[in-house]
Design a protein around this motif. Structure first.
Motif, short mmCIF file in Angstrom:
data_model
loop_
_atom_site.label_atom_id
_atom_site.label_comp_id
_atom_site.label_asym_id
_atom_site.label_seq_id
_atom_site.Cartn_x
_atom_site.Cartn_y
_atom_site.Cartn_z
N ILE A 79 0.84 -1.21 0.00
CA ILE A 79 0.00 0.00 0.00
C ILE A 79 0.86 1.25 0.00
CG2 ILE A 79 -1.64 1.36 1.39
CD1 ILE A 79 -2.77 -1.40 2.36
N THR A 80 1.90 1.26 0.86
CA THR A 80 2.78 2.42 0.93
C THR A 80 3.45 2.68 -0.41
OG1 THR A 80 3.22 2.03 3.28
CG2 THR A 80 4.80 3.40 2.10
N ALA A 81 3.97 1.62 -1.04
CA ALA A 81 4.65 1.77 -2.33
C ALA A 81 3.70 2.30 -3.39
CB ALA A 81 5.25 0.43 -2.77
N ALA A 82 2.48 1.78 -3.42
CA ALA A 82 1.49 2.24 -4.40
C ALA A 82 1.15 3.71 -4.18
CB ALA A 82 0.23 1.38 -4.32
N TYR A 83 1.02 4.10 -2.92
CA TYR A 83 0.71 5.51 -2.61
C TYR A 83 1.85 6.43 -3.02
CZ TYR A 83 -0.16 9.70 0.15
OH TYR A 83 -0.34 11.01 0.55
N ILE A 84 3.07 6.07 -2.68
CA ILE A 84 4.23 6.91 -3.04
C ILE A 84 4.35 7.03 -4.55
CG2 ILE A 84 6.76 6.99 -3.01
CD1 ILE A 84 6.60 5.77 -0.17
N ILE A 88 -2.94 4.59 -8.37
CA ILE A 88 -4.34 4.49 -7.94
C ILE A 88 -4.93 3.13 -8.29
CG2 ILE A 88 -6.65 5.47 -8.20
CD1 ILE A 88 -5.35 8.16 -8.78
N VAL A 89 -4.53 2.57 -9.42
CA VAL A 89 -5.06 1.27 -9.85
C VAL A 89 -4.77 0.19 -8.81
CG1 VAL A 89 -4.90 -0.55 -11.58
CG2 VAL A 89 -4.95 1.85 -12.31
N THR A 90 -3.53 0.15 -8.35
CA THR A 90 -3.15 -0.86 -7.35
C THR A 90 -3.88 -0.61 -6.03
OG1 THR A 90 -0.98 -1.24 -8.33
CG2 THR A 90 -1.24 -1.81 -6.01
N LEU A 91 -3.99 0.66 -5.62
CA LEU A 91 -4.70 0.96 -4.38
C LEU A 91 -6.16 0.52 -4.46
CD1 LEU A 91 -3.30 4.51 -3.48
CD2 LEU A 91 -2.82 2.35 -2.31
N LYS A 92 -6.79 0.74 -5.60
CA LYS A 92 -8.19 0.31 -5.77
C LYS A 92 -8.30 -1.21 -5.73
CE LYS A 92 -10.04 4.25 -8.35
NZ LYS A 92 -10.60 4.71 -9.65
N GLU A 93 -7.33 -1.89 -6.35
CA GLU A 93 -7.33 -3.36 -6.37
C GLU A 93 -7.20 -3.90 -4.94
OE1 GLU A 93 -5.62 -7.17 -5.97
OE2 GLU A 93 -4.25 -5.48 -6.01
N ILE A 94 -6.29 -3.29 -4.15
CA ILE A 94 -6.12 -3.72 -2.76
C ILE A 94 -7.38 -3.42 -1.96
CG2 ILE A 94 -4.79 -3.38 -0.64
CD1 ILE A 94 -2.40 -2.58 -2.42
N TYR A 95 -7.97 -2.26 -2.20
CA TYR A 95 -9.19 -1.85 -1.48
C TYR A 95 -10.32 -2.86 -1.69
CZ TYR A 95 -13.17 1.04 -0.05
OH TYR A 95 -14.30 1.51 0.55
N ILE A 96 -10.42 -3.38 -2.90
CA ILE A 96 -11.51 -4.32 -3.22
C ILE A 96 -11.23 -5.72 -2.68
CG2 ILE A 96 -12.67 -5.51 -5.13
CD1 ILE A 96 -12.23 -2.93 -6.79
N ASN A 97 -9.98 -6.15 -2.75
CA ASN A 97 -9.67 -7.56 -2.48
C ASN A 97 -9.04 -7.85 -1.12
OD1 ASN A 97 -10.48 -8.55 -5.13
ND2 ASN A 97 -8.70 -7.47 -5.91
N PHE A 98 -8.53 -6.82 -0.44
CA PHE A 98 -7.81 -7.05 0.81
C PHE A 98 -8.75 -7.48 1.93
CE2 PHE A 98 -5.36 -5.25 4.56
CZ PHE A 98 -4.38 -6.22 4.52
N LYS A 106 -8.84 -0.07 5.74
CA LYS A 106 -9.80 0.17 4.66
C LYS A 106 -10.16 1.65 4.57
CE LYS A 106 -14.05 -1.58 2.59
NZ LYS A 106 -15.14 -2.58 2.69
N ARG A 107 -10.35 2.29 5.73
CA ARG A 107 -10.66 3.73 5.75
C ARG A 107 -9.48 4.53 5.16
NH1 ARG A 107 -14.66 5.48 9.42
NH2 ARG A 107 -16.24 3.85 9.61
N LEU A 108 -8.26 4.12 5.51
CA LEU A 108 -7.09 4.81 4.98
C LEU A 108 -7.00 4.66 3.47
CD1 LEU A 108 -4.35 6.30 5.35
CD2 LEU A 108 -3.29 4.03 5.51
N LEU A 109 -7.21 3.46 2.97
CA LEU A 109 -7.15 3.23 1.53
C LEU A 109 -8.13 4.13 0.78
CD1 LEU A 109 -6.73 -0.63 1.33
CD2 LEU A 109 -5.30 1.03 0.11
N ASP A 114 -8.90 8.88 -2.63
CA ASP A 114 -9.52 10.20 -2.80
C ASP A 114 -8.45 11.29 -2.90
OD1 ASP A 114 -12.01 9.10 -2.78
OD2 ASP A 114 -12.50 9.69 -0.73
N GLU A 115 -7.42 11.19 -2.08
CA GLU A 115 -6.36 12.20 -2.11
C GLU A 115 -5.68 12.24 -3.47
OE1 GLU A 115 -2.18 13.41 0.15
OE2 GLU A 115 -3.21 11.56 0.69
N LEU A 116 -5.32 11.07 -3.99
CA LEU A 116 -4.65 11.02 -5.29
C LEU A 116 -5.57 11.48 -6.42
CD1 LEU A 116 -2.60 7.70 -4.94
CD2 LEU A 116 -1.77 10.06 -4.78
N ASN A 117 -6.87 11.32 -6.20
CA ASN A 117 -7.84 11.82 -7.20
C ASN A 117 -8.19 13.29 -6.99
OD1 ASN A 117 -8.32 9.58 -8.92
ND2 ASN A 117 -9.56 8.60 -7.33
N GLY A 118 -7.63 13.90 -5.93
CA GLY A 118 -7.84 15.32 -5.68
C GLY A 118 -9.16 15.67 -5.05
#
Length: 250
Positions: A79-84, A88-98, A106-109, A114-118
């Protein structure tokens, strides 16, 4: 494994004498003491030795010992690597499947996406911060969670947070994972201070990082301390050379 012990191993693999390994950087007698563990080498000089002999920082620091992470740690670092990387694609994939044992993740994801989408806002941040500290305890998960939202704090609140983190660093009950997370938070604090031209507690944090144990898993962080020390003192050419070396870790 300690730094000196591994330096000796790498030097022997290159068929270099101690004098050849240390030439132009430190004297042979001091280098000998580093190898046998009676003296500590600075991050600056370690980088120079490795760079001079075209040695990979990645290989030096990581390709030995047991580095296989636990599943939970692996997912957190993913998650950290994807955020840095603003992935967004990986974060969404983790959000759905984790599978969420800790609902805060889950709240953080959702917040990070949302942050990366502005579209993230202060109201979301305050709710997230409340949830993180609702149990009023510092543990591995809380440190990891807070790392990702530090840039949303007001500087005065961030300084209070870093005070609490520094105290935790000296806690006897801190796990190795917690210490790594504490150091990551400290480095991110330096980065935020640099961007905001704020030097409050900067020297204290840099000193904390410089005096981390001389173990391989802490040397990247010690090098980062040297880097921030250079840029806060406007030694940009020296800082640039450190960046070039750190790129070898990618």
């Amino acid at each position: 494994m300690m730094i000196g012990e591994h330096l000796k191993k790498v030097r022997n693999s290159k068929n270099l004498t101690q004098k050849e390994m240390a030439a132009g950087i430190v004297n042979r007698s001091f280098y000998s003491r580093v190898e046998n563990g009676s003296s500590s080498i600075t991050a600056d000089n370690l980088m120079k030795i490795l760079y001079r002999h075209e040695l990979s920082m990645t290989d030096f620091l990581y390709n030995f010992g047991n580095t296989k992470p636990k599943l939970g740690v692996y997912q957190q670092d993913r998650i950290t690597a994807a955020y840095i990387n603003k992935d967004i694609v990986t974060l969404k994939e983790i959000y759905i499947n984790f599978k969420y044992e800790d609902i805060r993740i889950k709240r953080l994801l959702k917040f990070l996406i949302d942050e990366l989408n502005g579209v993230a806002n202060q109201r979301q941040f305050k709710q997230l911060n409340y949830i993180f500290f609702k149990q009023n305890k510092w543990d591995e998960e809380t440190l990891w969670l807070v790392f990702h939202i530090m840039e949303w704090y007001e500087m005065s609140d961030l300084q209070d947070l870093i005070d609490a983190v520094i105290k935790k660093c000296n806690c006897e009950n801190a796990t190795d994972r917690m210490r790594h997370l504490i150091v990551r938070v400290a480095i991110k604090y330096l980065d935020i201070c640099f961007k905001q031209d704020n030097k409050n507690k900067v020297e204290e944090i840099i000193d904390l990082l410089k005096f981390l144990p001389n173990t391989t898993d802490m040397w990247i962080y010690k090098m980062m301390a040297v880097y921030y020390d250079k840029i806060f003192h406007h030694k940009y050419d020296e800082a640039k050379s450190i960046v070039n070396i750190l790129k070898m870790c990618n």
